[in-house]
Write an enzyme that holds these catalytic residues in place. Structure first.
Site, PDB file in Angstrom:
ATOM      1  CB  SER A  39      40.626  31.447  48.444  1.00 50.36           C
ATOM      2  OG  SER A  39      40.017  31.115  49.677  1.00 50.36           O
ATOM      3  CB  ILE A  89      37.454  33.961  48.958  1.00 52.29           C
ATOM      4  CG1 ILE A  89      38.412  34.117  50.136  1.00 52.29           C
ATOM      5  CG2 ILE A  89      36.892  35.320  48.545  1.00 52.29           C
ATOM      6  CD1 ILE A  89      39.636  34.955  49.819  1.00 52.29           C
ATOM      7  CB  VAL A 119      47.594  34.186  48.864  1.00 54.87           C
ATOM      8  CG1 VAL A 119      48.896  34.991  48.930  1.00 54.87           C
ATOM      9  CG2 VAL A 119      47.499  33.435  47.536  1.00 54.87           C
ATOM     10  CE  LYS A 144      23.212  43.011  27.131  1.00 57.34           C
ATOM     11  NZ  LYS A 144      24.318  43.373  28.036  1.00 57.34           N
ATOM     12  N   GLY A 176      40.226  33.017  41.212  1.00 55.04           N
ATOM     13  CA  GLY A 176      39.396  32.353  40.210  1.00 55.04           C
ATOM     14  C   GLY A 176      38.277  33.253  39.727  1.00 55.04           C
ATOM     15  CB  VAL A 223      26.748  40.402  40.542  1.00 54.99           C
ATOM     16  CG1 VAL A 223      25.685  41.343  39.998  1.00 54.99           C
ATOM     17  CG2 VAL A 223      26.458  40.091  42.004  1.00 54.99           C
ATOM     18  CD  GLU A 283      25.434  50.354  27.134  1.00 52.09           C
ATOM     19  OE1 GLU A 283      25.428  49.263  26.547  1.00 52.09           O
ATOM     20  OE2 GLU A 283      24.682  51.307  26.836  1.00 52.09           O
ATOM     21  CB  THR A 303      31.560  48.161  31.908  1.00 55.00           C
ATOM     22  OG1 THR A 303      30.940  48.124  33.209  1.00 55.00           O
ATOM     23  CG2 THR A 303      30.898  49.219  31.065  1.00 55.00           C
ATOM     24  N   GLY A 304      31.937  45.084  32.978  1.00 59.75           N
ATOM     25  CA  GLY A 304      32.856  44.226  33.713  1.00 59.75           C
ATOM     26  C   GLY A 304      33.446  43.127  32.847  1.00 59.75           C
TER      27      GLY A 304
END
Length: 517
Positions: free
Chosen positions: A44, A47, A187, A83, A14, A52, A351, A353-354
């Site tokens: 899960s 988990i 899993v 932003k 997720g 972040v 920047e 990026t994620g």
């Protein structure tokens, strides 16, 4: 599969990446339609997500609107704020050096004003010279008026958001509006078929789960693509030196404290500190190289930064350390498994990026989704080439921020200028841009994640020396450029008179909502 036709997709994991992938797939594959493709997400219950990534880029606006998510609902649920920029503090040796990488394009109508800044406009910062958005940010204003509908603004914008609450919103939207089935289980084993494909997942609560195509959103663990299918990880820590992050949530000094409408990225001895303003708190953290500073010293640097605004209250805040795997998988789609999110790759979030890569590659996968298993080899090879190209260009752009810095005070900054750690493609561009202004011909692929305007703001925010005096004879519209710059300053003053302070704008959206599109 009947005659190879794909009937089902299983997203494994997720969080933001998993639910973005599920939303994009369901938006295209229509799982509620009898002729559509079933989209299921299993995660899960045990988990927690990393949670972040709180910064975005303007592309997320297009995705939210495309997916049918109300901007008002998004802002209210996700503690979102606007932003408009990343403000870089201390990335050059000069005391108090600061510059904006804003989201509006540099002014090019009626004339491209960038060359004229290089030929004598440096009394203003580059961002102030070419547009209005740096002035809006510095004045603490929001990017839109309350009379403007959802997703429209006076200036281009993205968001800061609570990543956990964003995943909640995507979960609800995917299951209630887009027809995604949501399962919870751990899993235990990934079972492979005789031909090497993934056949099924063995889970603790639901037994075996089968699908025609699996989407690996299991984070750095990469349970499917990495562990089960053995796709290697390409380490790029030789280029991007930061390999850890410390994260801490920070209260505002006062409940009505101003909210910056930009991410503040403050350079430190072995990396940089992010500072993001949400409605009720700030999200902060230190991205650093553990080869250049030890963990305790890094935490001390972060707490010293926060002490400036919080005083001794900073000593009571919990700090979380996150190791980072910098690089990407050798393949992103192999056999009947594609990876989205951290299981695909990761570079430091300088920047945003994620979320940018998660969103872009999830939509690419959905748009190019194959009708049958027979098409997977052809489509996966194209997907792999495109995504690898995108990751390499992201790495180039992040490295740019370091390798053109003139900071010389620590080994970290000196090591970042070592040519051995600068990609050849970036070195070639930098050599060219010493003598002529970057142009759109330098960014000819539609798959560039960061384009001309992004490079211009960073290069000239960091005083990169482009010696275009020998080309001055080509730029004969100085009077027109001067008028354009004057008009820009006039528009900044208009904006200051008509735009609300950022916190006031957010509060009014919470109270009254925005006009739906």
């Amino acid at each position: 599969m009947d005659n190879g036709r794909i009937k089902s997709v299983l997203v494994v994991g997720g969080g933001t990446a998993g639910w973005l992938a599920a939303c994009h797939l369901a938006r295209k594959l229509h799982p509620s339609d009898p002729q559509g493709v079933r989209v299921t997400l299993v995660e899960s219950p045990d988990i927690p997500t990393i949670g972040v990534g709180e910064g975005t880029v303007p592309a997320i606006r297009n995705s939210l609107q495309y997916l049918g998510i109300s901007e008002t609902e998004f802002i209210r649920h996700c503690e979102a704020t606007f932003k408009q920029s990343i403000r870089f503090d201390g990335w050059m040796a000069a005391p108090d050096h600061s510059y904006h990488h804003v989201f509006d394009y540099p002014r090019r109508d009626p004339v491209d004003v960038t060359p004229y800044w290089l030929l004598g406009g440096e009394e203003q910062s580059y961002a102030q010279w070419v547009g209005i958005q740096a002035g809006i940010c510095d004045a603490g204003l929001g990017p839109k008026q309350m009379t403007q509908p959802e997703y429209a603004g006076v200036a281009n914008y993205a968001y800061h958001l609570d990543a956990g609450k964003f995943a909640e919103l995507l979960t609800r939207h995917a299951t209630e509006k887009l027809g995604v089935e949501h399962l919870k289980a751990n899993v235990r084993e990934v079972k492979l078929a005789a031909n090497g494909d993934i056949e099924a997942l063995d889970t603790d609560r639901l037994g075996e789960l089968r699908a025609d195509l699996f989407i690996d959103c299991t984070g750095f663990n990469s349970m499917l693509l990495g562990k089960a299918l053995g796709v290697e990880f390409i380490d790029r820590s030789d280029v991007l030196l930061a390999d850890h992050a410390l994260a801490v949530q920070v209260p505002y000094p006062e409940p009505d404290s101003p909210i910056p409408s930009q991410t503040i990225a403050t350079a430190r001895s072995a990396g940089w500190i992010w500072d993001i303003g949400l409605v009720t708190r700030r999200g902060t953290g230190y991205v650093y190289s553990s080869n250049h500073i030890d963990h305790d010293a890094a935490e001390l640097e972060l707490r010293d930064y926060l002490r400036q605004s919080l005083g001794d209250r900073v000593d009571d805040l919990a700090c979380r350390r996150i190791p980072m795997q910098v690089g990407y998988r050798e393949r992103f789609w192999f056999r009947n498994c594609a990876a989205i999110g951290l299981s695909q790759g990761f570079v430091e979030p300088l920047e945003a990026t994620g979320l940018l890569m998660f969103d872009a590659t999830a939509r690419m996968l959905a748009e190019q989704f194959p009708a049958s298993r027979d098409l997977m080899p052809l489509l996966s090879e194209r997907f792999n080439r495109r995504v690898q190209f995108a990751w390499e260009r992201v790495i180039d752009f992040i490295k740019l921020h370091y390798c053109i810095s003139d900071r010389d005070d620590t080994a970290f900054w000196r090591d970042n200028r070592d040519p051995a750690g600068i990609p050849e493609s970036l070195q070639e561009n930098l050599a060219l841009w010493r003598h002529q202004v970057p142009s759109e011909y330098d960014f000819s692929s539609k798959l560039e994640i960061f384009n001309l305007e992004n490079y211009l703001y960073v290069l000239y925010g960091m005083n990169y020396g482009t010696a275009i005096e020998p080309l001055a004879y080509r730029y004969r519209d100085s009077a027109l450029a001067a008028k354009a710059v004057q008009r820009t300053q006039a528009v900044v003053e208009e904006a200051r008179a008509n735009l609300l302070p950022h916190r006031e704008l957010i509060e009014k959206i919470h109270r009254y909502g925005l006009q739906p599109v």
